[in-house]
Motif scaffolding. Structure first.
Motif, PDB file in Angstrom:
ATOM      1  N   LYS A 143      49.113  40.630  34.134  1.00 60.21           N
ATOM      2  CA  LYS A 143      49.579  40.465  32.768  1.00 60.21           C
ATOM      3  C   LYS A 143      48.736  39.436  32.034  1.00 60.21           C
ATOM      4  N   GLY A 144      48.583  39.651  30.720  1.00 58.14           N
ATOM      5  CA  GLY A 144      47.902  38.669  29.902  1.00 58.14           C
ATOM      6  C   GLY A 144      46.705  39.229  29.151  1.00 58.14           C
ATOM      7  N   ILE A 145      46.102  38.390  28.321  1.00 53.00           N
ATOM      8  CA  ILE A 145      44.901  38.751  27.569  1.00 53.00           C
ATOM      9  C   ILE A 145      43.701  38.729  28.507  1.00 53.00           C
ATOM     10  N   ILE A 146      43.012  39.852  28.610  1.00 55.35           N
ATOM     11  CA  ILE A 146      41.833  39.932  29.475  1.00 55.35           C
ATOM     12  C   ILE A 146      40.715  39.113  28.846  1.00 55.35           C
ATOM     13  N   ALA A 156      29.710  47.885  45.613  1.00 56.78           N
ATOM     14  CA  ALA A 156      30.896  48.257  46.383  1.00 56.78           C
ATOM     15  C   ALA A 156      31.936  48.953  45.511  1.00 56.78           C
ATOM     16  N   GLY A 157      31.699  49.000  44.212  1.00 52.66           N
ATOM     17  CA  GLY A 157      32.640  49.648  43.311  1.00 52.66           C
ATOM     18  C   GLY A 157      33.777  48.754  42.880  1.00 52.66           C
ATOM     19  N   LEU A 158      33.639  47.446  43.053  1.00 54.80           N
ATOM     20  CA  LEU A 158      34.696  46.520  42.666  1.00 54.80           C
ATOM     21  C   LEU A 158      34.287  45.745  41.416  1.00 54.80           C
ATOM     22  N   TYR A 159      35.269  45.404  40.610  1.00 52.73           N
ATOM     23  CA  TYR A 159      35.023  44.503  39.491  1.00 52.73           C
ATOM     24  C   TYR A 159      36.200  43.550  39.335  1.00 52.73           C
ATOM     25  N   ALA A 160      35.883  42.332  38.906  1.00 54.95           N
ATOM     26  CA  ALA A 160      36.880  41.279  38.761  1.00 54.95           C
ATOM     27  C   ALA A 160      37.241  41.109  37.295  1.00 54.95           C
ATOM     28  N   VAL A 161      38.530  40.868  37.053  1.00 56.12           N
ATOM     29  CA  VAL A 161      39.052  40.728  35.700  1.00 56.12           C
ATOM     30  C   VAL A 161      39.885  39.455  35.633  1.00 56.12           C
ATOM     31  N   GLY A 162      39.512  38.526  34.744  1.00 56.47           N
ATOM     32  CA  GLY A 162      40.281  37.311  34.544  1.00 56.47           C
ATOM     33  C   GLY A 162      41.114  37.398  33.283  1.00 56.47           C
ATOM     34  N   SER A 163      42.230  36.682  33.247  1.00 59.63           N
ATOM     35  CA  SER A 163      43.105  36.696  32.079  1.00 59.63           C
ATOM     36  C   SER A 163      43.542  35.286  31.732  1.00 59.63           C
ATOM     37  N   TYR A 164      44.055  35.136  30.514  1.00 63.12           N
ATOM     38  CA  TYR A 164      44.565  33.850  30.071  1.00 63.12           C
ATOM     39  C   TYR A 164      45.965  33.567  30.602  1.00 63.12           C
ATOM     40  N   SER A 165      46.517  34.485  31.372  1.00 58.95           N
ATOM     41  CA  SER A 165      47.834  34.267  31.989  1.00 58.95           C
ATOM     42  C   SER A 165      47.702  33.743  33.409  1.00 58.95           C
ATOM     43  N   HIS A 166      46.605  33.062  33.692  1.00 55.43           N
ATOM     44  CA  HIS A 166      46.407  32.300  34.931  1.00 55.43           C
ATOM     45  C   HIS A 166      46.304  33.202  36.158  1.00 55.43           C
ATOM     46  N   ASN A 167      45.570  34.317  36.055  1.00 57.35           N
ATOM     47  CA  ASN A 167      45.395  35.179  37.210  1.00 57.35           C
ATOM     48  C   ASN A 167      44.072  35.924  37.124  1.00 57.35           C
ATOM     49  N   GLY A 188      44.212  29.185  31.740  1.00 57.51           N
ATOM     50  CA  GLY A 188      43.596  30.485  31.571  1.00 57.51           C
ATOM     51  C   GLY A 188      42.206  30.556  32.165  1.00 57.51           C
ATOM     52  N   VAL A 189      41.880  31.687  32.772  1.00 60.93           N
ATOM     53  CA  VAL A 189      40.574  31.894  33.401  1.00 60.93           C
ATOM     54  C   VAL A 189      39.564  32.275  32.328  1.00 60.93           C
ATOM     55  N   THR A 190      38.405  31.612  32.309  1.00 63.59           N
ATOM     56  CA  THR A 190      37.392  31.851  31.286  1.00 63.59           C
ATOM     57  C   THR A 190      36.141  32.547  31.809  1.00 63.59           C
ATOM     58  N   GLN A 191      35.914  32.544  33.122  1.00 67.81           N
ATOM     59  CA  GLN A 191      34.756  33.248  33.667  1.00 67.81           C
ATOM     60  C   GLN A 191      34.988  33.587  35.124  1.00 67.81           C
ATOM     61  N   VAL A 192      34.543  34.776  35.513  1.00 64.84           N
ATOM     62  CA  VAL A 192      34.542  35.218  36.916  1.00 64.84           C
ATOM     63  C   VAL A 192      33.155  35.759  37.228  1.00 64.84           C
ATOM     64  N   LYS A 193      32.685  35.508  38.460  1.00 69.42           N
ATOM     65  CA  LYS A 193      31.362  36.005  38.836  1.00 69.42           C
ATOM     66  C   LYS A 193      31.284  36.163  40.348  1.00 69.42           C
ATOM     67  N   PHE A 194      30.846  37.340  40.799  1.00 68.14           N
ATOM     68  CA  PHE A 194      30.695  37.620  42.217  1.00 68.14           C
ATOM     69  C   PHE A 194      29.434  36.952  42.764  1.00 68.14           C
ATOM     70  N   SER A 195      29.485  36.621  44.057  1.00 69.43           N
ATOM     71  CA  SER A 195      28.269  36.246  44.767  1.00 69.43           C
ATOM     72  C   SER A 195      27.411  37.485  44.951  1.00 69.43           C
ATOM     73  N   MET A 196      26.145  37.314  45.317  1.00 68.67           N
ATOM     74  CA  MET A 196      25.225  38.446  45.396  1.00 68.67           C
ATOM     75  C   MET A 196      25.607  39.455  46.471  1.00 68.67           C
ATOM     76  N   ASP A 197      26.281  39.001  47.545  1.00 76.08           N
ATOM     77  CA  ASP A 197      26.694  39.929  48.586  1.00 76.08           C
ATOM     78  C   ASP A 197      28.095  40.485  48.325  1.00 76.08           C
ATOM     79  N   GLY A 198      28.752  40.046  47.286  1.00 77.33           N
ATOM     80  CA  GLY A 198      30.060  40.572  46.923  1.00 77.33           C
ATOM     81  C   GLY A 198      31.215  40.072  47.754  1.00 77.33           C
ATOM     82  N   SER A 199      30.972  39.140  48.663  1.00 80.63           N
ATOM     83  CA  SER A 199      32.043  38.669  49.544  1.00 80.63           C
ATOM     84  C   SER A 199      32.838  37.525  48.946  1.00 80.63           C
ATOM     85  N   GLN A 200      32.274  36.858  47.931  1.00 79.34           N
ATOM     86  CA  GLN A 200      32.928  35.711  47.328  1.00 79.34           C
ATOM     87  C   GLN A 200      32.987  35.887  45.816  1.00 79.34           C
ATOM     88  N   LEU A 201      33.965  35.223  45.224  1.00 74.53           N
ATOM     89  CA  LEU A 201      34.143  35.280  43.778  1.00 74.53           C
ATOM     90  C   LEU A 201      34.274  33.856  43.246  1.00 74.53           C
TER      91      LEU A 201
END
Length: 360
Positions: A143-146, A156-167, A188-201
């Protein structure tokens, strides 16, 4: 309504110098063109497969308040096409965040409780709406503003989404279903970024002094925190170099910080600090094609608050000095730092190429 992320109205590509050019003092960069928007720019994203030798791939998208998403030609500055979202009042709605997927075939836009996906080849209003919650009054889903998006670079077909509702939510690109939800953020989360191998965020929040690294493959817990002064509601962006070994970020004191994220140890990851600006460093990034080029930007909104309550002459004089000190520190600039070498390059001295941006 939330704060504007990037309070500028003009996107200006600059011509960068090659590695052989000698620089003895700061010089001004030359802009190719200006793509002027009608309102404040929320976000923008370059086409991921851009190649300067292929003009068809030279483009970027912008998200603008109360306007459609625009696709701009990066060679001519002309508007190529638009992708439109209209609300129930028949008004244009600009997404809070805009991003291409890895192959550049789709554009992902973040709204409140919704992710809207456009096919790059089909401009207009046709899109795929992905609700992040099943119903309005529910605790399920995200929930929240993306506020931010990032795709795993390991395909790997995954993407990360942060929101201002703290998740933060991890989604599967094949069906756009929520696979994992990270919580426990204080703001609120302002930026998300994967590591190059995709194992960490890596994630960062407002009014936070750390950049957190999460293990999303095993425990879904925080592996370590990188200290970074950031007690501000303004976004402070970070970046990871193409080798996946270095993280670079600005901070609220005008510095650019460098961290080693390749080692297994969770302590003493700080490598170097460089004082780059006289105001808040809002962004630090590494050129993906030429790692010897580093860009940093600074600036923030300045407000003058008149105290309605009476105070003594001594208190008024002290407040005036503090206010004048803050207001006089105005540094709205973009700087390009050239660092010679590639291995252990962060130990070398740096020179700057500087250009002043338009003062707000």
């Amino acid at each position: 309504m939330d704060v504007v992320y990037y309070p500028i109205q003009v996107i200006i590509p600059y011509e960068l110098l090659d590695q052989q050019t000698e620089i003895n003092e700061p010089i001004n960069l030359v802009s190719h063109f200006g793509a002027r928007e009608g309102e404040s720019v929320y976000d923008f994203a370059w086409f991921p497969s851009m190649n300067s030798q292929d003009p068809a791939t030279c483009c970027f998208v912008t998200s603008v308040r109360d306007h459609p998403v625009h696709l701009w030609d990066a060679c001519t500055g002309n508007l190529r096409t638009s992708y439109t979202v209209i609300d129930h009042r028949e008004r244009f709605v600009g997404p809070n965040v805009v991003s291409f997927n890895l192959d550049g075939s789709k554009i992902y836009c973040g709204y409140e409780n919704t992710i809207e996906i456009f096919d790059v080849q089909r401009p207009g209003q046709e899109s795929q709406k992905i609700p992040t919650i099943p119903q309005k009054r529910t605790k399920e889903g995200q929930k929240g503003i993306i506020s931010c998006l990032d795709f795993s670079p390991d395909y790997a077909g995954l993407y990360a989404v942060g929101s201002y509702s703290h998740n933060v939510g991890i989604y599967d690109e094949t069906n756009n279903e929520l696979c994992l939800k990270l919580s426990g953020f204080k703001t609120g989360v302002t930026q998300v970024k994967f590591s190059m191998d995709g194992s960490q965020l890596f994630t960062v929040c407002r009014v936070s002094n750390v950049i957190s690294c999460w293990d999303i493959r095993n425990t879904a817990d925080v592996v370590y925190d990188l200290p970074r002064p950031g007690q501000t509601s303004q976004r402070i962006a970070f970046d990871i170099d193409p080798s996946g070994k270095l993280l670079i970020t600005g901070d609220q004191n005008g510095n650019v910080l460098f961290y080693d994220i390749s080692s297994e140890t969770t302590e003493n990851k700080h490598l170097k600090s460089m004082h780059a600006h006289q105001d808040l460093s809002v962004c630090a990034t590494i050129n993906p094609m030429y790692p010897w080029l580093i860009a940093s930007a600074s600036g923030q909104r300045k407000y003058t608050i008149d105290d309605e309550e009476s105070s003594s002459d001594e208190e008024e004089e002290e407040n005036d000095k503090e206010r004048d000190s803050v207001e006089n520190t105005i540094d709205n600039s973009l700087k390009i730092w050239r660092v010679p070498g590639h291995t252990e390059w962060y130990t070398y001295p740096t020179t700057t190429i500087e250009t002043e941006t338009e003062q707000q």
